[in-house]
Design an enzyme around this catalytic site. Structure first.
Site, PDB file in Angstrom:
ATOM      1  N   ARG A   1      12.990   6.187  13.491  1.00 18.42           N
ATOM      2  CA  ARG A   1      13.496   6.013  12.137  1.00 18.42           C
ATOM      3  C   ARG A   1      14.007   7.374  11.667  1.00 18.42           C
ATOM      4  NH1 ARG A   1      10.273   3.774   6.901  1.00 18.42           N
ATOM      5  NH2 ARG A   1      12.091   3.700   5.558  1.00 18.42           N
TER       6      ARG A   1
ATOM      7  N   HIS B   1      16.234   2.868   2.637  1.00 20.08           N
ATOM      8  CA  HIS B   1      15.471   1.657   3.012  1.00 20.08           C
ATOM      9  C   HIS B   1      16.323   0.638   3.768  1.00 20.08           C
ATOM     10  CE1 HIS B   1      12.957   2.913  -0.646  1.00 20.08           C
ATOM     11  NE2 HIS B   1      12.234   3.171   0.425  1.00 20.08           N
TER      12      HIS B   1
ATOM     13  N   ASP C   1      -1.003   4.681  -6.739  1.00 22.60           N
ATOM     14  CA  ASP C   1      -1.244   3.391  -6.081  1.00 22.60           C
ATOM     15  C   ASP C   1      -1.308   2.279  -7.132  1.00 22.60           C
ATOM     16  OD1 ASP C   1      -2.449   1.137  -4.773  1.00 22.60           O
ATOM     17  OD2 ASP C   1      -3.031   2.506  -3.175  1.00 22.60           O
TER      18      ASP C   1
ATOM     19  N   ASN D   1       8.080   6.713  13.671  1.00 22.05           N
ATOM     20  CA  ASN D   1       8.486   7.035  12.308  1.00 22.05           C
ATOM     21  C   ASN D   1       7.728   8.316  11.942  1.00 22.05           C
ATOM     22  OD1 ASN D   1       8.978   7.153   9.604  1.00 22.05           O
ATOM     23  ND2 ASN D   1       8.252   5.087   9.134  1.00 22.05           N
TER      24      ASN D   1
ATOM     25  N   ARG E   1       7.620   9.610  -7.163  1.00 23.08           N
ATOM     26  CA  ARG E   1       8.993  10.066  -7.433  1.00 23.08           C
ATOM     27  C   ARG E   1       9.492   9.467  -8.748  1.00 23.08           C
ATOM     28  NH1 ARG E   1      11.533   8.309  -1.891  1.00 23.08           N
ATOM     29  NH2 ARG E   1       9.451   8.015  -1.048  1.00 23.08           N
TER      30      ARG E   1
ATOM     31  N   GLU F   1      10.295  -2.970   9.476  1.00 20.30           N
ATOM     32  CA  GLU F   1      11.316  -2.001   9.894  1.00 20.30           C
ATOM     33  C   GLU F   1      11.189  -1.642  11.372  1.00 20.30           C
ATOM     34  OE1 GLU F   1       9.472  -0.470   6.700  1.00 20.30           O
ATOM     35  OE2 GLU F   1      11.207   0.357   5.667  1.00 20.30           O
TER      36      GLU F   1
ATOM     37  N   ILE G   1       4.207  -3.161  -2.651  1.00 22.66           N
ATOM     38  CA  ILE G   1       4.021  -3.746  -3.993  1.00 22.66           C
ATOM     39  C   ILE G   1       4.723  -5.100  -4.079  1.00 22.66           C
ATOM     40  CG2 ILE G   1       4.541  -3.439  -6.449  1.00 22.66           C
ATOM     41  CD1 ILE G   1       4.270  -0.386  -5.998  1.00 22.66           C
TER      42      ILE G   1
ATOM     43  N   ASN H   1       2.733  -7.679  -2.121  1.00 23.70           N
ATOM     44  CA  ASN H   1       1.303  -7.891  -2.424  1.00 23.70           C
ATOM     45  C   ASN H   1       0.926  -7.989  -3.890  1.00 23.70           C
ATOM     46  OD1 ASN H   1       0.429  -7.745   0.355  1.00 23.70           O
ATOM     47  ND2 ASN H   1       1.010  -5.594   0.250  1.00 23.70           N
TER      48      ASN H   1
ATOM     49  N   ASN I   1       5.745   2.431  -1.663  1.00 18.25           N
ATOM     50  CA  ASN I   1       5.472   3.741  -2.227  1.00 18.25           C
ATOM     51  C   ASN I   1       6.789   4.390  -2.630  1.00 18.25           C
ATOM     52  OD1 ASN I   1       3.576   5.480  -3.010  1.00 18.25           O
ATOM     53  ND2 ASN I   1       3.267   6.409  -1.003  1.00 18.25           N
TER      54      ASN I   1
END
Ligand code: ADP
Length: 404
Positions: free
Chosen positions: A99, A187, A290, A16, A247, A386, A336, A339, A217
């Site tokens: 990827r 994704h 973050d 990747n 973004r 992935e 996110i 977790n 992210n």
């Protein structure tokens, strides 16, 4: 460290390649046992090489053998291959899976890379200028380092090529659509993995009306009916939909016109703001992209950034539910989504009206099922993978091609 892993056999390497990093993983055949994951960061700068072996869960940092860090992707890959040969010299890499962010309207499945495929993908750089060139640099570098072994491109857009015209178009003159200006959704490799997990572990529910929230992210959500993507929050570029680390997510195009006309900003300057200075970072006043830092902060800007994030996730769940005319399952994944107890708790508890009854204890304890038995909507937390999807595609296509 060298030669201490007594592993042998054929394997798939997954790559990747980002702007300054290469993430990689090795899967041993035929079971696709993942034996290691690692990354080379800061390529072109003070590059670092870290690897974690699955056998001992031990993360190691490696020094560059000739003390000079790699200056580009080609050199970084060549260091990686040399290291693999030294460390696991009985492992034979038989294919490399890559990827690739954009497959355009044409590629709806992984492909073995040929010169014709490379030409097609180079023509797509204009659609994903921040990602595609690095993905292609990774493929070129692997071709040079590995010679004739198959290189397989796996696309983040492919999973969404099942959308109807109405789900993919924008209400602008139609000739833009013909040029490829449409919604692609990204994704896809993560969504494919989660869809497979649903089919295996929740077969009764997997064919229903499902939303997968990939909150990392980068972030997007996708609606699936019968296991197939029917709509996604990301559109033409990876900027649309949910706010992300840096973004912006959905934005009125009038804001871009304002930036150009009133502020006199160039396309490059606007691109820099929307891709790198916005999202959680922009809204938190530059504090952080973050979520962990924002959750730990007492600053009002950090709280507002989280409030906006939750608002947008709820809004998109509502929108996708409306498109499917119902909701049976919602899955959280990504850094996110997997977790952050707090983000899941806020989103789900504030959406009880839709038939969600959160199991707070399971959510806090990292359970897979995080809704109560009484909940009409099944709520899940599943880690994505992935790399495994890429490895599987690479193995299957290589088997077809070479009869491995
Ligand atoms: P990428 O999209 O780059 O693959 P990830 O899916 O790894 O990113 O997600 C990275 C993000 O996940 C981090 O920026 C961080 O905000 C978030 N994250 C990771 N662990 C936690 C946690 N325990 N709580 C909240 N957020 C977390």
């Amino acid at each position: 460290m060298d030669n201490e892993k007594n592993l042998r056999g054929q394997a798939i390497l997954t790559i990747n390649a980002g702007s300054s990093s290469i993430k990689f993983s090795v899967f041993l055949l035929p079971q696709l046992n993942q034996i290691l994951v690692g990354q080379i960061d800061d390529i072109g700068g003070d590059a670092r090489f870290t690897v974690r072996w699955h056998s001992d869960n031990n993360q190691v940092s490696l020094n560059w053998p000739n003390a000079t860090p790699p200056k580009n992707h080609r050199e970084a890959l060549s260091e990686l291959i040399n290291w693999l040969h030294r460390t696991a010299n009985e492992i034979e890499i038989i294919a490399v899976g890559h990827r690739v962010v954009h497959g355009g309207q044409k590629y709806s499945a992984p492909v073995i890379v040929t010169e014709k495929v490379m030409k097609d993908l180079e023509a797509l750089v204009i659609l994903a200028p921040l990602h595609e060139p690095h993905n292609l640099a990774g493929i070129r570098a692997a071709q040079e380092s590995f010679g004739a072994i198959p290189q397989i491109a796996c696309f983040d857009t492919a999973f969404h090529r099942t959308h109807s015209f109405v789900e993919d178009c924008y209400a602008i003159p139609r000739y833009f659509y013909d040029q490829g200006v449409c919604r692609y959704g990204f994704h896809g490799l993560s969504y494919e993995y989660i869809a497979e997990q649903l089919m295996t572990k929740f077969p009764g529910e997997s064919g229903g009306k499902v939303i997968i929230a990939h909150l990392g992210n980068g972030a997007s959500m996708t609606a699936l009916k019968g296991g197939v993507s029917i709509a996604s929050t990301m559109g033409f570029s990876s900027l649309d939909g949910l706010p992300m680390g840096t973004r912006c997510g959905e934005i009125d195009p009038g804001v871009l016109l304002y930036m150009m006309q009133r502020e006199g900003l160039s396309a490059n300057e606007i691109s820099e703001i929307l891709y790198k200075e916005s999202g959680l970072k922009g809204l938190s006043g530059g504090l952080s992209n973050d979520m962990r830092t924002l959750e730990a902060s007492a600053l009002p800007e950090a709280k507002e950034a989280i409030d906006y994030y939750v608002r947008e996730v709820k809004r998109e769940i509502g929108a996708l539910t409306a498109l499917m005319a119902g909701l049976d399952v919602i899955v959280f994944t990504g850094g996110i989504g997997s977790n952050s107890v707090m983000i899941r708790e806020r989103v789900l508890s504030e959406m009880s009206w839709i038939g969600i009854d959160l199991d707070r204890e399971s959510n806090r304890n990292g359970g897979t099922i995080i809704s109560s038995k009484a909940s009409r909507v099944l709520c899940l937390r599943i880690n994505t993978d992935e790399e495994r999807v890429i490895a599987r595609h690479a193995f299957e296509l290589t088997k077809k091609m070479c009869g491995v």
